[in-house]
Design an enzyme around this catalytic site. Sequence first.
Site, PDB file in Angstrom:
ATOM      1  N   HIS B 105      35.615  34.986  24.140  1.00  0.00           N
ATOM      2  CA  HIS B 105      36.454  34.584  25.273  1.00  0.00           C
ATOM      3  C   HIS B 105      37.883  35.091  25.179  1.00  0.00           C
ATOM      4  CE1 HIS B 105      33.243  31.470  24.917  1.00  0.00           C
ATOM      5  NE2 HIS B 105      33.156  31.696  26.218  1.00  0.00           N
ATOM      6  N   ASP B 206      25.202  41.977 -21.156  1.00  0.00           N
ATOM      7  CA  ASP B 206      23.936  42.485 -21.665  1.00  0.00           C
ATOM      8  C   ASP B 206      24.084  43.880 -22.264  1.00  0.00           C
ATOM      9  OD1 ASP B 206      21.352  43.229 -22.256  1.00  0.00           O
ATOM     10  OD2 ASP B 206      20.501  42.103 -20.594  1.00  0.00           O
ATOM     11  N   HIS B 209      20.399  45.841 -23.015  1.00  0.00           N
ATOM     12  CA  HIS B 209      19.543  46.603 -22.114  1.00  0.00           C
ATOM     13  C   HIS B 209      19.995  48.037 -21.923  1.00  0.00           C
ATOM     14  CE1 HIS B 209      22.701  46.389 -19.115  1.00  0.00           C
ATOM     15  NE2 HIS B 209      21.955  46.938 -18.204  1.00  0.00           N
ATOM     16  N   HIS B 214      18.491  51.834 -19.196  1.00  0.00           N
ATOM     17  CA  HIS B 214      19.178  53.020 -18.685  1.00  0.00           C
ATOM     18  C   HIS B 214      18.862  54.263 -19.522  1.00  0.00           C
ATOM     19  CE1 HIS B 214      21.401  50.409 -16.000  1.00  0.00           C
ATOM     20  NE2 HIS B 214      21.915  49.736 -17.007  1.00  0.00           N
ATOM     21  N   ASP B 370      18.789  48.834 -12.564  1.00  0.00           N
ATOM     22  CA  ASP B 370      18.681  47.390 -12.769  1.00  0.00           C
ATOM     23  C   ASP B 370      17.933  46.654 -11.653  1.00  0.00           C
ATOM     24  OD1 ASP B 370      20.118  47.648 -15.109  1.00  0.00           O
ATOM     25  OD2 ASP B 370      22.050  47.209 -14.193  1.00  0.00           O
TER      26      ASP B 370
END
Lengths: 180, 451
Positions: B105, B206, B209, B214, B370
């Site tokens: 409006h 982490d 990992h 990776h 991931d």
Amino acid sequence: MARKQKIAPVGKDTDMEVAYRIERFLAAEARALDEERYDDWLAMLDENIAYKMPIPMNTYRRNRPGKSSICETMIYDESFEKLKQRAAREDTGMVWLNDPATHHIRTITNIESFCTDEASVYDVRSKFTLLRARRDKDHISHTGTRKDLLHDTGNGLKLVARTVFLPARVIVDKNLNMFF
Amino acid sequence: MSKFDYNKLIDNEAALQSRSIFWEPEIYQEELKQIFNRCWLFLGHDSQIPEAGDFLRTYMGEDDVIVVRGEDGEVRAFLNACSHRGNKVCQAEWGKTKAFTCSYHGWAYDNMGELAAVPLEESIYDNLDRSKLGLVPVARVQNYKGMIFGTFAEEGPDLVEYLGDMAYYLDVVLDASPEGMELIGTPFRVEIPGNWKLPVENAIGDGYHVAWAHAGAMRVVGTIGQGRGETVLGIGKDNTGFDDSGQMQVAIPPHTILSTLDGQSGYALYDNPGPCIEYLEQVRPSVVERLGEVRGKQLLGSETHMGVFPNLQIIQGLNLLRVIHPKGPGAFEVATYSMADKNTPDEVKDIIVKHVGQTFGSAGILEGDDGDFTEAITHSPNGYATRQMKGWLGMAQGRTMDWEGPGEASPGIVNELCQREFYTQWQRTMLAESANDILPKAPVQKESANG
């Protein structure tokens, strides 16, 4: 070989034979990538290639950026060496997300081939859909446009520059580790 | 009173986390209230909105928020919702404006949040008080060395108290020079089908990992130009990544640190680290003078992951800042920004920005790895039996080391201390009765030297 980045606006069409060769080149390139033949793909690139994909800007049309540090940023901003590195990663056999294999199907269409200021360099526009299917139901389709410069060398066509425009501000996909 | 027993969902002693915390829609609704409506959340940086009228949009939990520097120079934040019917008053991601005008409006708000104009106001309204119909402000907006944070909580700790001793570490990035840090460029934004907690604790802690998840990327990063061998960050094919000879994780509840402490390895993943390291060594003496030996020599330049609870990660070395926004229990959006000290030469900034894109941007060669496990941990608990399982983060539990800085340190970056701390704090906020209870009751006492 001069590699001016000046890309003609929609200019004079190439002749039919060149247009045909360009279409065949883009189809062969898409097939090499679909079939994970990265060495073959790299051989289709000029070693001075500039491979880019900018982030789409969701700003107002009248936006005046001022002094903000926010500015155009690239999702891909790769040299030949970086593309080679990405391809080498795919070939390590240690990219777990591609085992079982990820299937890619690239459809290249709306191919337009234009002459540039340089006789042996063509400005090629195309649209693509890249379907990626993996795992049970992980099917994702990316659609965008590409602006390429192809150099007609004695040794066939080579890709000198590619700018990919993927019109999605937020990428809804677990990764974009693929060549467009 | 919650129907969930958060003391059972997280077992700190056994380091177990119920899988339902990633899946349960009602727990997610409680998170929006207990965490995202109470904690201090990162909104943006001064460098992004340096002048009056500059604005950006972000999220606080799932709330769409406008962060804007008003005509008076003050930074405020507002819900992106018109006071009339609730439509968004801003659809642009960032820019500069004097007014936010609703597309429904046409109600228009100035850049200090006041309702400035209502179409046909005098002819159609007898009962409209513009002074009471401004944009809904975020209760408190405070700034720490350029970093703008906000909270919806009227009470509870101020920002400086909330950051606490974390400031000691943040200053390595924010206060290495008088000019400080800046964010560069437009953030990468990606939506992933996983629960928001998983990318947070993955990034802050982490280290385990990296070598495996990776593996493909780790074989190729940094190989151009420097002829890198097989080892990055002490991680290579003959090394699982466990190295307690000078790396650490630190708990500074509710926040965390992971650092290699060698002063340089932040650039280990770069293909062309030369100019970065040259600049690093050039500024190191002045940083030592400014922040002391520990921070100037051991932390500056190290791969250092700073986790500010709940959803901000500042990663020195990779030089990126990430915010994780929840999008329902089963999805999150990650926004990734490049960062550098303002004095950094342009050519070094260029290297950093490219590196961030190539590693952790939307098409980053590490970022994409991931997605699958984040999705699986989140969505496999659709199965009732899977939902009864627990995750275990017991690595290096009880191992401590001497560390001169604040917090409780544990040796090695392959360690689950930071992740455990994250879930301990998650539990604390989920149990909190008010915003006054979101921080640990007593400051953590350092254990004695040989602890």
